[in-house]
Design a protein around this motif. Structure first.
Motif, PDB file in Angstrom:
ATOM      1  N   ARG A   2      17.385  48.087  56.736  1.00 48.62           N
ATOM      2  CA  ARG A   2      18.105  49.012  57.574  1.00 48.62           C
ATOM      3  C   ARG A   2      17.412  49.151  58.979  1.00 48.62           C
ATOM      4  N   ALA A   3      18.298  49.428  59.858  1.00 48.16           N
ATOM      5  CA  ALA A   3      18.147  49.560  61.379  1.00 48.16           C
ATOM      6  C   ALA A   3      16.415  49.874  61.943  1.00 48.16           C
ATOM      7  N   GLU A   4      16.070  51.079  61.237  1.00 48.84           N
ATOM      8  CA  GLU A   4      14.855  51.448  61.724  1.00 48.84           C
ATOM      9  C   GLU A   4      13.702  50.774  61.359  1.00 48.84           C
ATOM     10  N   ALA A   5      13.759  50.027  60.033  1.00 45.26           N
ATOM     11  CA  ALA A   5      12.792  49.072  59.604  1.00 45.26           C
ATOM     12  C   ALA A   5      12.697  47.928  60.335  1.00 45.26           C
ATOM     13  N   GLN A   6      13.965  47.429  60.530  1.00 46.29           N
ATOM     14  CA  GLN A   6      13.953  46.131  61.302  1.00 46.29           C
ATOM     15  C   GLN A   6      13.434  46.224  63.027  1.00 46.29           C
ATOM     16  N   SER A   7      13.759  47.585  63.393  1.00 46.31           N
ATOM     17  CA  SER A   7      13.203  47.976  64.785  1.00 46.31           C
ATOM     18  C   SER A   7      11.625  47.841  64.835  1.00 46.31           C
ATOM     19  N   LEU A   8      11.184  48.597  63.936  1.00 43.17           N
ATOM     20  CA  LEU A   8       9.698  48.764  63.754  1.00 43.17           C
ATOM     21  C   LEU A   8       8.852  47.179  63.607  1.00 43.17           C
ATOM     22  N   VAL A   9       9.611  46.352  62.788  1.00 43.34           N
ATOM     23  CA  VAL A   9       9.177  45.255  62.517  1.00 43.34           C
ATOM     24  C   VAL A   9       9.215  44.244  63.512  1.00 43.34           C
ATOM     25  N   ASP A  10      10.308  44.466  64.309  1.00 37.75           N
ATOM     26  CA  ASP A  10      10.321  43.580  65.695  1.00 37.75           C
ATOM     27  C   ASP A  10       9.207  44.047  66.829  1.00 37.75           C
ATOM     28  N   GLU A  11       9.225  45.340  66.748  1.00 39.43           N
ATOM     29  CA  GLU A  11       8.150  45.918  67.814  1.00 39.43           C
ATOM     30  C   GLU A  11       6.564  45.196  67.253  1.00 39.43           C
ATOM     31  N   ILE A  12       6.367  45.368  66.102  1.00 37.91           N
ATOM     32  CA  ILE A  12       5.196  45.153  65.584  1.00 37.91           C
ATOM     33  C   ILE A  12       4.840  43.648  65.778  1.00 37.91           C
ATOM     34  N   LYS A  13       5.594  42.797  65.430  1.00 36.01           N
ATOM     35  CA  LYS A  13       5.568  41.329  65.697  1.00 36.01           C
ATOM     36  C   LYS A  13       5.530  40.992  67.164  1.00 36.01           C
ATOM     37  N   GLN A  14       6.299  41.702  68.146  1.00 32.87           N
ATOM     38  CA  GLN A  14       6.076  41.555  69.584  1.00 32.87           C
ATOM     39  C   GLN A  14       4.600  41.840  69.882  1.00 32.87           C
ATOM     40  N   SER A  15       4.073  43.122  69.357  1.00 34.11           N
ATOM     41  CA  SER A  15       2.536  43.416  69.810  1.00 34.11           C
ATOM     42  C   SER A  15       1.753  42.557  69.175  1.00 34.11           C
TER      43      SER A  15
END
Length: 373
Positions: A2-15
């Motif tokens: 789902r979108a919220e989870a994917q957004s969190l994962v993308d943000e964490i991976k970038q950091s």
């Protein structure tokens, strides 16, 4: 996913990608292997000072590298949890995974910021001095509240604290206190707290229940490592002894064990009364003076710190870095970064991370802008 989870994962991976870069991953891993090999040398402790320095570096690298690997594992676990919940249609499992991702995002952001603590003395222990401004009992009570706030913050972050000097107020609170804070990056985090702190509240010492404004200054400077040479000419110093105040039994009142050293060329004053022995207090004072002189040199060399030095010229109006308003509304606001919160109780209980992080990030951005200009 789902979108919220994917957004969190993308943000964490970038950091985490940025964090890996800041750690200079390949170089750090190789360096840790070298240090581990050197630590096994039976002759290592023939030179205790060099051995301690090596072990400190090894511990810091080990914590950074294994901490990053733990974050990677926790990210994989959280992703698996969300995906499992989606396959099974289990909202509780999905929410548990999302909660893990949110917590992980905060920890990665904090570690990324911490990895930027690369100043010359950021990793050192530090001294925190608090001095009540003008205003008598009200200001002295405010200084005591700040003392408690910083002790709470240190305790929550696993830092060891020691009160080196404390001067009680006439009726309540304290006139001044010096706290030694021991732990990795103590100076790096706490240095952003240097400045004047302003309190607005209904005074508990005013029978008319009027609103009062009080000021106290906070001054943070690093403990100087043994490998940093700071020359102090004793002829430039005035040494005074006096009877310590506060707890300590009859011995405190009978002997002049407390020591105060004034460095005449700079006007820097340090004092200590934590030990029963005048000799021990004197040794503490010399260490504190070396630390103050070293911090002064750091400020001269770092242009970004000069504004902070200027802000300490007066403990009062127009020089505060943060305002704590308890009346007529509840608000703590950092005037340098504009970070604010209405959770005044939490802040005064030591929840200072958001202010420290924002101020540190602002400093780092300032350095980057200076380098790029």
């Amino acid at each position: 996913m789902r979108a919220e989870a994917q957004s969190l994962v993308d943000e964490i991976k970038q950091s985490m990608s940025l964090l890996r870069r800041h750690l200079d991953w390949d170089v750090s891993v190789l360096r840790l292997e070298e240090l581990n090999a050197q630590a096994e040398d039976p002759n290592l402790w023939n030179n205790a000072e060099a051995a301690q320095k090596l072990m400190r570096e090894r511990t810091q690298l080990d914590n950074a590298i294994n901490g990053f690997r733990r974050l990677e594992r926790e990210l994989d676990d959280a992703i698996t949890l969300v995906e499992l919940g989606e396959v099974e249609g289990d909202e509780d499992t999905i929410n548990e995974g999302l909660a893990s991702l949110r917590a992980l995002r905060e920890e990665v952001a904090k570690r990324e910021l911490e990895s930027l603590l690369s100043g010359e003395a950021d990793g050192n222990d530090c001294y925190v001095e608090i001095n009540a401004g003008a205003g008598g009992t009200e200001a002295q009570d405010w200084a005591n509240i700040l003392r408690r706030m910083y002790l709470r913050w240190c305790d929550a972050h696993g830092y060891k604290t020691e009160i080196l000097e404390e001067s009680d107020g006439e009726e309540a609170g304290i006139k001044s206190v010096t706290i030694k804070v021991t732990g990795h990056n103590a100076y790096g985090w706490l240095k952003t707290e240097s400045g004047v702190h302003r309190l607005v509240r209904i005074s508990p010492y005013d029978s008319s229940a009027r609103r009062h404004t009080s000021f106290s200054s906070v001054w943070v400077y690093p403990v100087v490592d043994d490998n940093i040479e700071i020359e102090v000419n004793e002829g430039d110093c005035r040494i005074d002894t006096y009877r310590a105040s506060g707890a300590g039994g009859q011995h405190v009142n009978r002997t002049e064990s407390a020591v105060r050293i004034t460095h005449i060329p700079t006007g820097i004053v340090v004092q200590c009364q934590s030990e029963r022995s005048q000799h021990q207090n004197r040794a503490h004072c010399w260490n504190m003076l070396r630390a103050r002189l070293y911090e002064r040199e750091l400020q001269i060399r770092e242009a970004a710190s000069q504004a902070e030095q200027d802000a300490k010229t007066e403990n009062g109006w127009g020089h505060q870095i943060r305002s704590y308003v308890l009346q007529p509304y509840q608000m703590v606001k950092d005037l340098r970064t504009n970070v604010e919160t209405s959770d005044t109780g939490g802040v005064l209980d030591g929840d200072l991370d958001q202010f420290m992080a924002a101020s540190l990030a602002s400093r780092i951005q300032g350095y980057a802008d200076t380098l790029n200009s």
